[in-house]
Design a protein around this motif. Structure first.
Motif, mmCIF file in Angstrom:
data_model
loop_
_atom_site.group_PDB
_atom_site.id
_atom_site.type_symbol
_atom_site.label_atom_id
_atom_site.label_comp_id
_atom_site.label_asym_id
_atom_site.label_seq_id
_atom_site.Cartn_x
_atom_site.Cartn_y
_atom_site.Cartn_z
ATOM 1 N N LYS A 56 -8.236 11.332 -19.398
ATOM 2 C CA LYS A 56 -7.106 10.576 -19.101
ATOM 3 C C LYS A 56 -6.152 11.013 -18.076
ATOM 4 O O LYS A 56 -5.144 10.455 -17.754
ATOM 5 C CB LYS A 56 -6.110 10.246 -20.273
ATOM 6 N N LYS A 57 -6.575 12.068 -17.435
ATOM 7 C CA LYS A 57 -5.764 12.756 -16.281
ATOM 8 C C LYS A 57 -5.370 11.841 -15.145
ATOM 9 O O LYS A 57 -4.195 11.937 -14.388
ATOM 10 C CB LYS A 57 -5.922 14.106 -16.034
ATOM 11 N N TRP A 58 -6.641 10.932 -14.745
ATOM 12 C CA TRP A 58 -6.138 10.133 -13.667
ATOM 13 C C TRP A 58 -5.094 9.123 -13.829
ATOM 14 O O TRP A 58 -4.425 8.527 -12.705
ATOM 15 C CB TRP A 58 -7.652 9.417 -13.285
ATOM 16 N N ARG A 59 -4.755 8.784 -15.226
ATOM 17 C CA ARG A 59 -3.712 7.660 -15.322
ATOM 18 C C ARG A 59 -2.245 8.096 -15.002
ATOM 19 O O ARG A 59 -1.411 7.258 -14.644
ATOM 20 C CB ARG A 59 -3.548 7.505 -16.984
ATOM 21 N N LYS A 60 -2.029 9.326 -14.817
ATOM 22 C CA LYS A 60 -0.525 9.819 -14.444
ATOM 23 C C LYS A 60 -0.693 10.043 -12.996
ATOM 24 O O LYS A 60 0.570 10.079 -12.491
ATOM 25 C CB LYS A 60 -0.508 11.348 -15.084
ATOM 26 N N LYS A 61 -1.570 9.864 -12.314
ATOM 27 C CA LYS A 61 -1.377 9.906 -10.895
ATOM 28 C C LYS A 61 -1.676 8.470 -10.018
ATOM 29 O O LYS A 61 -1.687 8.623 -9.088
ATOM 30 C CB LYS A 61 -2.720 10.737 -10.242
ATOM 31 N N ILE A 62 -2.071 7.557 -10.765
ATOM 32 C CA ILE A 62 -2.493 6.263 -10.064
ATOM 33 C C ILE A 62 -0.962 5.378 -9.982
ATOM 34 O O ILE A 62 -0.332 5.580 -11.026
ATOM 35 C CB ILE A 62 -3.434 5.414 -11.108
ATOM 36 N N ARG A 63 -0.897 4.569 -9.195
ATOM 37 C CA ARG A 63 0.411 3.680 -9.074
ATOM 38 C C ARG A 63 0.432 2.725 -10.377
ATOM 39 O O ARG A 63 -0.739 2.361 -10.881
ATOM 40 C CB ARG A 63 0.308 2.887 -7.859
ATOM 41 N N PHE A 118 0.804 -1.188 0.085
ATOM 42 C CA PHE A 118 0.135 -0.103 0.113
ATOM 43 C C PHE A 118 0.972 1.318 -0.071
ATOM 44 O O PHE A 118 1.951 1.101 0.534
ATOM 45 C CB PHE A 118 -0.808 0.125 1.299
ATOM 46 N N TYR A 119 0.444 2.253 -0.672
ATOM 47 C CA TYR A 119 1.056 3.545 -0.767
ATOM 48 C C TYR A 119 -0.013 4.636 -0.206
ATOM 49 O O TYR A 119 -0.984 4.422 -0.119
ATOM 50 C CB TYR A 119 1.431 3.719 -2.082
ATOM 51 N N LYS A 120 0.738 5.658 0.277
ATOM 52 C CA LYS A 120 0.129 6.692 0.825
ATOM 53 C C LYS A 120 -0.837 7.466 -0.297
ATOM 54 O O LYS A 120 -1.875 7.850 -0.013
ATOM 55 C CB LYS A 120 1.214 7.802 1.401
ATOM 56 N N SER A 121 -0.202 7.398 -1.498
ATOM 57 C CA SER A 121 -0.910 7.999 -2.653
ATOM 58 C C SER A 121 -2.175 7.290 -3.194
ATOM 59 O O SER A 121 -3.243 7.881 -3.638
ATOM 60 C CB SER A 121 0.204 8.208 -3.829
ATOM 61 N N ASP A 122 -2.310 6.100 -2.565
ATOM 62 C CA ASP A 122 -3.475 5.245 -2.638
ATOM 63 C C ASP A 122 -4.572 5.929 -2.242
ATOM 64 O O ASP A 122 -5.800 5.977 -2.759
ATOM 65 C CB ASP A 122 -3.284 3.870 -2.458
ATOM 66 N N VAL A 158 -12.960 6.085 -5.826
ATOM 67 C CA VAL A 158 -12.734 4.480 -5.975
ATOM 68 C C VAL A 158 -12.221 3.853 -4.894
ATOM 69 O O VAL A 158 -11.587 4.619 -3.739
ATOM 70 C CB VAL A 158 -11.501 4.325 -7.271
ATOM 71 N N ASN A 159 -12.125 2.530 -4.861
ATOM 72 C CA ASN A 159 -12.003 1.647 -3.789
ATOM 73 C C ASN A 159 -10.555 0.949 -4.300
ATOM 74 O O ASN A 159 -10.698 0.279 -5.312
ATOM 75 C CB ASN A 159 -12.836 0.638 -3.147
ATOM 76 N N PHE A 160 -9.434 0.565 -3.815
ATOM 77 C CA PHE A 160 -8.666 -0.280 -3.876
ATOM 78 C C PHE A 160 -8.716 -1.732 -3.104
ATOM 79 O O PHE A 160 -8.706 -1.767 -1.896
ATOM 80 C CB PHE A 160 -6.869 0.016 -3.685
#
Length: 208
Positions: A190-197, A145-149, A158-160
């Motif tokens: 598409k901006k979310w793609r740059k921020k997800i792990r 798990f990452y803090k960024s999650d 969203v839920n991981f």
């Protein structure tokens, strides 16, 4: 005259020899059970490789090749009656079937294996419709798990969902996540793609 007789004799002997081979082959097959077929994934309809196909009464097994195909042969025993065939594959629900093995026969099967937990495109669409926007992960025994999650999850609602050491087929995770990615693209661009792990299953394939 002698040569003609010898030629005829050779021909007769050759025919008798061939007949004996054919007869032996037919007798051998007449006491044989042949089991073969193909195994497909319900997730994407593609052939499944390395599916374990077990023949319970014989304590024998075969496995599917890269094309999802398998084949097994054995001779009928005097007390043979029924045979239970069981299919197992990582991330999928087991399948079993019972066949008769007291008479010579060739069985040709097409098995479709269901993913564990019903993880596929339809499941993702249902979850999205119910407001459950899940991104699936399978990190093994020690989930990462990452803090960024948590920050990402809050921003994009969203839920991981981490399955840990649960046996989940990668194609199930891919099909489910890909459907969620389509939803996020439509809602946020598409901006979310740059921020997800970047280690999420299916993400790299989507970007290619």
């Amino acid at each position: 005259m002698i040569n003609l007789f010898q030629d005829k004799t050779k021909l007769i002997l050759t025919i008798l020899f061939l007949n004996s081979i054919i007869g032996f082959s037919q007798n051998e097959k007449s006491n044989e059970i042949v089991i073969k077929g193909i195994v497909l994934s319900e997730v994407n309809g593609k052939p499944l490789e390395n599916v374990y196909v077990s023949y319970k009464s014989r304590y024998r097994y075969s496995s599917t090749d890269e094309n999802g195909k398998f084949e097994y042969k054995y001779s009928i025993r005097e007390k043979d009656s029924l045979e239970t065939i069981e299919l197992t594959a990582l991330g999928y629900e087991n399948i079993d079937t019972i066949i008769r093995v007291d008479k010579p026969k060739e069985y040709v099967f097409e098995f479709v294996m269901r993913p564990r937990f019903g993880l596929n495109r339809e499941k993702a669409l249902t979850d999205i419709k119910n407001g459950e926007i899940n991104i699936l992960e399978s990190s093994g025994i020690a989930p990462v798990f990452y803090k960024s999650d948590s920050k990402f999850a809050k921003k994009y609602n969203v839920n991981f969902v981490e399955y840990g050491c649960e046996a989940i087929a990668e194609e199930s995770l891919y099909e489910y996540n890909r459907t969620v990615f389509e939803y996020l693209d439509k809602k946020y661009g598409k901006k979310w793609r740059k921020k997800i792990r970047k280690d999420i299953v299916g993400l790299n394939e989507e970007n290619e």
